[in-house]
Write an enzyme that holds these catalytic residues in place. Structure first.
Site, PDB file in Angstrom:
ATOM      1  N   LYS A  13      10.290 -11.816  26.776  1.00  0.00           N
ATOM      2  CA  LYS A  13      10.333 -10.925  25.606  1.00  0.00           C
ATOM      3  C   LYS A  13      10.533  -9.464  26.010  1.00  0.00           C
ATOM      4  O   LYS A  13      10.932  -8.634  25.196  1.00  0.00           O
ATOM      5  CB  LYS A  13       9.043 -11.076  24.796  1.00  0.00           C
ATOM      6  CG  LYS A  13       8.866 -12.489  24.234  1.00  0.00           C
ATOM      7  CD  LYS A  13       7.488 -12.689  23.621  1.00  0.00           C
ATOM      8  CE  LYS A  13       7.312 -14.121  23.118  1.00  0.00           C
ATOM      9  NZ  LYS A  13       5.942 -14.344  22.593  1.00  0.00           N
TER      10      LYS A  13
ATOM     11  N   HIS B 201       4.171  -9.946  17.521  1.00  0.00           N
ATOM     12  CA  HIS B 201       4.866 -11.148  17.978  1.00  0.00           C
ATOM     13  C   HIS B 201       6.252 -11.273  17.365  1.00  0.00           C
ATOM     14  O   HIS B 201       7.193 -11.718  18.031  1.00  0.00           O
ATOM     15  CB  HIS B 201       4.056 -12.401  17.649  1.00  0.00           C
ATOM     16  CG  HIS B 201       4.655 -13.638  18.241  1.00  0.00           C
ATOM     17  ND1 HIS B 201       5.508 -14.457  17.537  1.00  0.00           N
ATOM     18  CD2 HIS B 201       4.568 -14.160  19.501  1.00  0.00           C
ATOM     19  CE1 HIS B 201       5.901 -15.446  18.317  1.00  0.00           C
ATOM     20  NE2 HIS B 201       5.352 -15.293  19.511  1.00  0.00           N
TER      21      HIS B 201
ATOM     22  N   GLU C 201       0.818  -1.210   0.000  1.00  0.00           N
ATOM     23  CA  GLU C 201       0.000   0.000   0.000  1.00  0.00           C
ATOM     24  C   GLU C 201       0.853   1.262   0.000  1.00  0.00           C
ATOM     25  O   GLU C 201       0.443   2.294  -0.529  1.00  0.00           O
ATOM     26  CB  GLU C 201      -0.978  -0.027   1.173  1.00  0.00           C
ATOM     27  CG  GLU C 201      -1.948  -1.177   1.041  1.00  0.00           C
ATOM     28  CD  GLU C 201      -3.366  -0.828   1.461  1.00  0.00           C
ATOM     29  OE1 GLU C 201      -3.668   0.361   1.608  1.00  0.00           O
ATOM     30  OE2 GLU C 201      -4.153  -1.761   1.619  1.00  0.00           O
TER      31      GLU C 201
END
Length: 344
Positions: free
Chosen positions: A295, A254, A103
Protein backbone atom coordinates in the site's frame (compact mmCIF):
# COMPACT_ATOMS: atom_id res chain seq x y z
CA UNK A 1 12.15 33.04 23.28
CA UNK A 2 14.75 35.56 24.47
CA UNK A 3 14.39 37.22 21.06
CA UNK A 4 10.58 37.24 21.23
CA UNK A 5 8.06 34.90 19.64
CA UNK A 6 8.87 33.83 16.08
CA UNK A 7 6.60 30.98 15.05
CA UNK A 8 8.76 30.03 12.06
CA UNK A 9 11.76 29.61 14.33
CA UNK A 10 9.65 27.75 16.85
CA UNK A 11 8.47 25.25 14.24
CA UNK A 12 11.99 25.03 12.79
CA UNK A 13 13.17 23.86 16.19
CA UNK A 14 10.84 20.84 15.94
CA UNK A 15 13.24 19.26 13.43
CA UNK A 16 15.83 18.88 16.20
CA UNK A 17 13.50 18.46 19.20
CA UNK A 18 12.89 14.73 18.86
CA UNK A 19 9.82 12.64 19.67
CA UNK A 20 6.57 13.72 17.99
CA UNK A 21 7.83 17.25 17.33
CA UNK A 22 10.42 15.67 15.03
CA UNK A 23 7.75 13.53 13.39
CA UNK A 24 5.64 16.63 12.70
CA UNK A 25 8.65 18.33 11.08
CA UNK A 26 9.20 15.21 8.97
CA UNK A 27 5.50 15.11 8.04
CA UNK A 28 5.66 18.72 6.87
CA UNK A 29 8.65 17.88 4.69
CA UNK A 30 6.89 14.79 3.31
CA UNK A 31 3.85 16.85 2.29
CA UNK A 32 6.11 19.46 0.73
CA UNK A 33 7.77 16.73 -1.29
CA UNK A 34 4.44 15.43 -2.59
CA UNK A 35 3.40 18.97 -3.49
CA UNK A 36 6.68 19.86 -5.16
CA UNK A 37 6.94 16.78 -7.40
CA UNK A 38 6.40 17.13 -11.14
CA UNK A 39 6.64 14.46 -13.80
CA UNK A 40 9.35 16.59 -15.39
CA UNK A 41 11.52 15.59 -12.41
CA UNK A 42 11.66 12.07 -13.87
CA UNK A 43 13.38 10.91 -17.07
CA UNK A 44 11.13 10.10 -20.03
CA UNK A 45 10.46 6.37 -20.29
CA UNK A 46 10.00 4.43 -23.52
CA UNK A 47 6.60 3.16 -22.35
CA UNK A 48 5.26 6.62 -21.37
CA UNK A 49 2.10 7.60 -23.21
CA UNK A 50 2.82 9.98 -26.09
CA UNK A 51 1.14 12.94 -24.36
CA UNK A 52 3.35 12.41 -21.31
CA UNK A 53 6.46 12.89 -23.42
CA UNK A 54 5.55 16.54 -24.01
CA UNK A 55 7.77 18.71 -21.73
CA UNK A 56 4.91 21.11 -20.98
CA UNK A 57 2.59 18.29 -19.97
CA UNK A 58 5.31 16.75 -17.82
CA UNK A 59 5.90 20.05 -16.03
CA UNK A 60 2.19 20.32 -15.27
CA UNK A 61 1.67 16.72 -14.14
CA UNK A 62 1.61 16.60 -10.33
CA UNK A 63 1.27 14.12 -7.52
CA UNK A 64 -2.33 13.11 -6.81
CA UNK A 65 -3.01 13.87 -3.14
CA UNK A 66 -5.57 11.77 -1.26
CA UNK A 67 -6.82 13.45 1.93
CA UNK A 68 -8.72 11.28 4.42
CA UNK A 69 -10.33 12.39 7.66
CA UNK A 70 -12.69 10.95 10.24
CA UNK A 71 -15.94 12.70 11.19
CA UNK A 72 -14.57 14.28 14.37
CA UNK A 73 -12.28 16.41 12.22
CA UNK A 74 -15.39 18.02 10.73
CA UNK A 75 -17.10 18.23 14.14
CA UNK A 76 -14.11 20.24 15.34
CA UNK A 77 -12.61 23.42 13.95
CA UNK A 78 -10.17 21.33 11.90
CA UNK A 79 -12.97 21.54 9.34
CA UNK A 80 -11.73 25.02 8.44
CA UNK A 81 -8.26 23.73 7.51
CA UNK A 82 -9.84 21.03 5.32
CA UNK A 83 -12.14 23.60 3.73
CA UNK A 84 -9.13 25.80 2.91
CA UNK A 85 -7.41 22.94 1.08
CA UNK A 86 -10.55 22.30 -1.00
CA UNK A 87 -11.17 25.98 -1.68
CA UNK A 88 -7.69 26.38 -3.16
CA UNK A 89 -7.60 22.99 -4.92
CA UNK A 90 -4.60 21.83 -2.93
CA UNK A 91 -5.81 18.22 -2.68
CA UNK A 92 -7.28 15.96 -5.33
CA UNK A 93 -9.43 13.31 -3.63
CA UNK A 94 -11.27 13.26 -0.29
CA UNK A 95 -12.30 10.21 1.74
CA UNK A 96 -14.43 10.52 4.86
CA UNK A 97 -17.17 8.84 6.89
CA UNK A 98 -20.92 9.48 6.99
CA UNK A 99 -20.52 11.83 9.94
CA UNK A 100 -17.83 13.71 8.06
CA UNK A 101 -20.43 14.59 5.42
CA UNK A 102 -23.48 15.40 7.51
CA UNK A 103 -21.74 17.50 10.15
CA UNK A 104 -20.28 19.82 7.53
CA UNK A 105 -23.79 20.43 6.16
CA UNK A 106 -25.28 20.79 9.66
CA UNK A 107 -22.74 23.48 10.54
CA UNK A 108 -24.04 25.50 7.60
CA UNK A 109 -27.56 25.27 9.05
CA UNK A 110 -26.82 25.78 12.74
CA UNK A 111 -23.63 25.93 14.84
CA UNK A 112 -22.10 23.32 17.14
CA UNK A 113 -21.02 24.50 20.59
CA UNK A 114 -18.07 24.19 22.95
CA UNK A 115 -18.74 21.84 25.88
CA UNK A 116 -16.67 19.76 28.27
CA UNK A 117 -15.52 16.14 28.41
CA UNK A 118 -16.90 16.01 31.96
CA UNK A 119 -20.51 16.91 31.10
CA UNK A 120 -22.87 14.17 32.32
CA UNK A 121 -24.52 12.12 29.59
CA UNK A 122 -27.86 11.73 31.40
CA UNK A 123 -28.17 15.48 31.92
CA UNK A 124 -27.31 16.23 28.31
CA UNK A 125 -29.79 13.61 27.11
CA UNK A 126 -32.60 15.21 29.13
CA UNK A 127 -31.85 18.55 27.45
CA UNK A 128 -31.67 17.22 23.89
CA UNK A 129 -27.91 17.73 23.64
CA UNK A 130 -25.36 15.33 22.16
CA UNK A 131 -21.69 15.33 23.17
CA UNK A 132 -18.77 14.79 20.80
CA UNK A 133 -15.78 14.90 23.16
CA UNK A 134 -15.90 18.46 24.46
CA UNK A 135 -18.25 19.68 21.74
CA UNK A 136 -22.05 19.83 21.89
CA UNK A 137 -24.53 19.23 19.05
CA UNK A 138 -28.20 19.99 19.87
CA UNK A 139 -30.90 17.64 18.57
CA UNK A 140 -32.30 20.65 16.72
CA UNK A 141 -29.31 20.53 14.38
CA UNK A 142 -30.31 17.03 13.27
CA UNK A 143 -33.94 18.11 12.83
CA UNK A 144 -32.87 20.94 10.54
CA UNK A 145 -30.64 18.54 8.62
CA UNK A 146 -33.57 16.16 8.11
CA UNK A 147 -35.78 18.99 6.84
CA UNK A 148 -33.03 20.03 4.44
CA UNK A 149 -32.08 16.55 3.19
CA UNK A 150 -35.46 14.87 2.68
CA UNK A 151 -36.50 16.97 -0.36
CA UNK A 152 -33.10 16.26 -1.93
CA UNK A 153 -33.63 12.51 -1.50
CA UNK A 154 -37.02 12.97 -3.20
CA UNK A 155 -35.32 14.76 -6.09
CA UNK A 156 -32.68 12.04 -6.37
CA UNK A 157 -35.32 9.32 -6.53
CA UNK A 158 -37.33 11.27 -9.10
CA UNK A 159 -34.25 11.67 -11.31
CA UNK A 160 -33.38 8.00 -10.87
CA UNK A 161 -36.84 6.99 -12.09
CA UNK A 162 -37.12 9.56 -14.88
CA UNK A 163 -33.58 9.55 -16.28
CA UNK A 164 -32.11 6.30 -15.03
CA UNK A 165 -29.49 8.19 -13.00
CA UNK A 166 -27.16 5.88 -11.09
CA UNK A 167 -26.54 7.59 -7.76
CA UNK A 168 -23.34 6.82 -5.92
CA UNK A 169 -22.26 8.24 -2.55
CA UNK A 170 -19.71 10.39 -4.38
CA UNK A 171 -22.33 11.77 -6.76
CA UNK A 172 -24.74 12.35 -3.87
CA UNK A 173 -22.14 14.26 -1.84
CA UNK A 174 -21.38 16.48 -4.84
CA UNK A 175 -25.11 17.25 -5.09
CA UNK A 176 -25.24 18.11 -1.37
CA UNK A 177 -22.30 20.47 -1.83
CA UNK A 178 -24.05 22.17 -4.74
CA UNK A 179 -27.35 22.46 -2.89
CA UNK A 180 -25.93 23.83 0.38
CA UNK A 181 -24.39 26.70 -1.63
CA UNK A 182 -22.40 27.95 1.37
CA UNK A 183 -18.70 28.88 1.09
CA UNK A 184 -18.11 27.78 4.69
CA UNK A 185 -18.75 24.18 3.60
CA UNK A 186 -16.02 21.70 2.71
CA UNK A 187 -18.32 20.04 0.19
CA UNK A 188 -19.38 23.30 -1.42
CA UNK A 189 -15.76 23.79 -2.46
CA UNK A 190 -15.24 20.13 -3.31
CA UNK A 191 -18.21 20.32 -5.69
CA UNK A 192 -17.14 23.68 -7.10
CA UNK A 193 -13.57 22.51 -7.74
CA UNK A 194 -14.54 19.02 -8.93
CA UNK A 195 -12.78 17.24 -6.06
CA UNK A 196 -14.43 13.82 -5.65
CA UNK A 197 -15.47 12.78 -2.15
CA UNK A 198 -15.65 9.05 -1.48
CA UNK A 199 -17.64 7.80 1.49
CA UNK A 200 -18.21 4.03 1.50
CA UNK A 201 -19.90 4.34 4.93
CA UNK A 202 -22.36 7.03 3.85
CA UNK A 203 -25.20 5.27 5.68
CA UNK A 204 -23.34 5.09 9.01
CA UNK A 205 -24.82 8.18 10.64
CA UNK A 206 -27.60 10.70 10.22
CA UNK A 207 -27.53 10.41 6.42
CA UNK A 208 -28.23 6.70 6.86
CA UNK A 209 -31.06 7.49 9.27
CA UNK A 210 -32.62 9.79 6.67
CA UNK A 211 -32.19 7.21 3.91
CA UNK A 212 -33.85 4.67 6.19
CA UNK A 213 -36.84 6.92 6.94
CA UNK A 214 -37.07 7.91 3.27
CA UNK A 215 -37.20 4.24 2.22
CA UNK A 216 -40.61 4.00 3.96
CA UNK A 217 -41.99 7.38 2.92
CA UNK A 218 -40.83 7.21 -0.70
CA UNK A 219 -39.14 3.85 -1.39
CA UNK A 220 -36.81 2.96 -4.25
CA UNK A 221 -33.69 5.13 -3.97
CA UNK A 222 -30.49 3.19 -4.73
CA UNK A 223 -26.92 4.20 -3.89
CA UNK A 224 -24.31 2.26 -5.88
CA UNK A 225 -21.10 1.75 -3.87
CA UNK A 226 -19.58 -0.50 -6.56
CA UNK A 227 -19.19 2.45 -8.93
CA UNK A 228 -17.37 4.42 -6.26
CA UNK A 229 -14.80 1.72 -5.54
CA UNK A 230 -14.07 1.70 -9.27
CA UNK A 231 -13.77 5.48 -9.13
CA UNK A 232 -11.25 5.79 -6.30
CA UNK A 233 -9.18 2.79 -7.39
CA UNK A 234 -9.01 4.11 -10.96
CA UNK A 235 -7.78 7.49 -9.73
CA UNK A 236 -5.01 5.80 -7.77
CA UNK A 237 -3.98 3.65 -10.74
CA UNK A 238 -3.95 6.64 -13.10
CA UNK A 239 -1.85 8.84 -10.79
CA UNK A 240 1.68 9.58 -11.98
CA UNK A 241 2.63 9.79 -8.28
CA UNK A 242 0.32 9.36 -5.30
CA UNK A 243 0.41 10.92 -1.86
CA UNK A 244 -1.68 10.00 1.18
CA UNK A 245 -2.47 12.45 3.98
CA UNK A 246 -4.73 10.73 6.52
CA UNK A 247 -6.19 12.13 9.74
CA UNK A 248 -7.41 9.37 12.05
CA UNK A 249 -7.82 5.70 11.31
CA UNK A 250 -10.49 3.12 10.60
CA UNK A 251 -12.32 3.19 7.32
CA UNK A 252 -10.78 6.35 5.84
CA UNK A 253 -7.23 5.15 6.41
CA UNK A 254 -7.78 1.70 4.97
CA UNK A 255 -9.89 2.90 2.04
CA UNK A 256 -7.16 5.23 0.80
CA UNK A 257 -4.37 2.75 1.49
CA UNK A 258 -6.26 -0.04 -0.28
CA UNK A 259 -6.85 2.15 -3.35
CA UNK A 260 -3.11 2.76 -3.51
CA UNK A 261 -2.44 -0.97 -3.28
CA UNK A 262 -3.92 -1.06 -6.80
CA UNK A 263 -0.92 0.94 -8.04
CA UNK A 264 1.62 -1.02 -5.98
CA UNK A 265 1.79 1.61 -3.29
CA UNK A 266 1.69 5.34 -2.60
CA UNK A 267 4.87 7.34 -3.14
CA UNK A 268 4.34 9.70 -0.20
CA UNK A 269 2.43 9.10 3.04
CA UNK A 270 1.60 10.97 6.23
CA UNK A 271 -0.58 9.47 8.97
CA UNK A 272 -1.74 11.57 11.93
CA UNK A 273 -3.52 9.58 14.63
CA UNK A 274 -3.30 8.35 18.21
CA UNK A 275 -3.81 4.65 17.41
CA UNK A 276 -1.33 2.07 18.69
CA UNK A 277 -0.30 -1.14 16.94
CA UNK A 278 -0.37 -3.57 19.89
CA UNK A 279 -3.97 -4.65 19.18
CA UNK A 280 -3.34 -5.38 15.50
CA UNK A 281 -5.79 -2.73 14.28
CA UNK A 282 -5.27 -1.03 10.94
CA UNK A 283 -5.99 2.27 12.67
CA UNK A 284 -2.90 1.96 14.85
CA UNK A 285 -0.67 0.26 12.31
CA UNK A 286 2.58 2.00 11.46
CA UNK A 287 3.36 2.83 7.82
CA UNK A 288 5.80 -0.08 7.66
CA UNK A 289 2.87 -2.49 7.94
CA UNK A 290 1.28 -0.84 4.89
CA UNK A 291 4.57 -1.35 3.03
CA UNK A 292 4.26 -5.10 3.69
CA UNK A 293 0.88 -5.06 1.91
CA UNK A 294 2.08 -3.01 -1.04
CA UNK A 295 0.00 0.00 0.00
CA UNK A 296 3.10 2.20 0.34
CA UNK A 297 6.14 1.78 -1.90
CA UNK A 298 9.13 0.05 -0.33
CA UNK A 299 11.46 2.99 -1.08
CA UNK A 300 9.06 5.64 0.28
CA UNK A 301 9.73 7.77 3.36
CA UNK A 302 6.36 7.64 5.15
CA UNK A 303 5.74 9.45 8.43
CA UNK A 304 3.34 8.76 11.29
CA UNK A 305 2.66 11.52 13.81
CA UNK A 306 1.19 10.18 17.05
CA UNK A 307 -0.87 13.20 18.06
CA UNK A 308 -4.33 14.72 18.18
CA UNK A 309 -4.85 16.04 14.64
CA UNK A 310 -6.67 19.12 15.96
CA UNK A 311 -3.33 20.21 17.43
CA UNK A 312 -0.95 19.42 14.60
CA UNK A 313 -2.89 19.42 11.30
CA UNK A 314 -3.42 23.22 11.20
CA UNK A 315 0.33 23.62 11.74
CA UNK A 316 1.04 21.20 8.90
CA UNK A 317 -1.36 23.06 6.61
CA UNK A 318 0.23 26.39 7.56
CA UNK A 319 3.76 25.16 6.83
CA UNK A 320 3.32 22.74 3.94
CA UNK A 321 0.45 24.37 2.04
CA UNK A 322 -0.12 28.03 3.00
CA UNK A 323 3.45 29.12 3.74
CA UNK A 324 4.90 27.19 0.82
CA UNK A 325 2.39 28.78 -1.57
CA UNK A 326 3.44 32.22 -0.33
CA UNK A 327 7.14 31.43 -0.62
CA UNK A 328 7.82 31.28 3.11
CA UNK A 329 10.32 29.14 4.93
CA UNK A 330 7.53 27.16 6.54
CA UNK A 331 9.26 26.57 9.83
CA UNK A 332 11.02 23.24 9.18
CA UNK A 333 13.77 22.06 6.87
CA UNK A 334 13.77 23.07 3.23
CA UNK A 335 12.83 19.67 1.78
CA UNK A 336 10.20 20.15 -0.86
CA UNK A 337 10.66 23.91 -0.95
CA UNK A 338 9.60 25.58 -4.16
CA UNK A 339 6.12 24.11 -4.61
CA UNK A 340 3.86 26.41 -6.52
CA UNK A 341 0.65 27.90 -5.06
CA UNK A 342 -2.61 26.19 -5.91
CA UNK A 343 -3.29 23.21 -8.14
CA UNK A 344 -5.57 24.74 -10.76
Amino acid sequence: FNRGVDFRELLASYATTGFQALHLAQAIDEVRRMRAWRLSDEPVKDDDRDELKDPKVRAETRCTIFLGFTSNMISSGTRESIRYLCEHKLVDVLVTTGGGVEEDIMKCLRPHYIGDFAFKGAELRSKGLNRIGNLIVPNQNYCLFEEWLMPILDDMLAEQKAQGTVWTPQRMIKLLGERIDDPSSVYYWAAKNDIPVYCPAITDGSVGDMVFFHSYKNPGLVLDIAADIRGINSRAIAAAKAGMLILGGGLVKHHICNANLMRNGADYSVFINTGQEFDGSDSGAKPDEAISWGKIKADARPVKVCADATLVFPLLVACAFVDEARGGAGGTSAAGKGAEPGRS
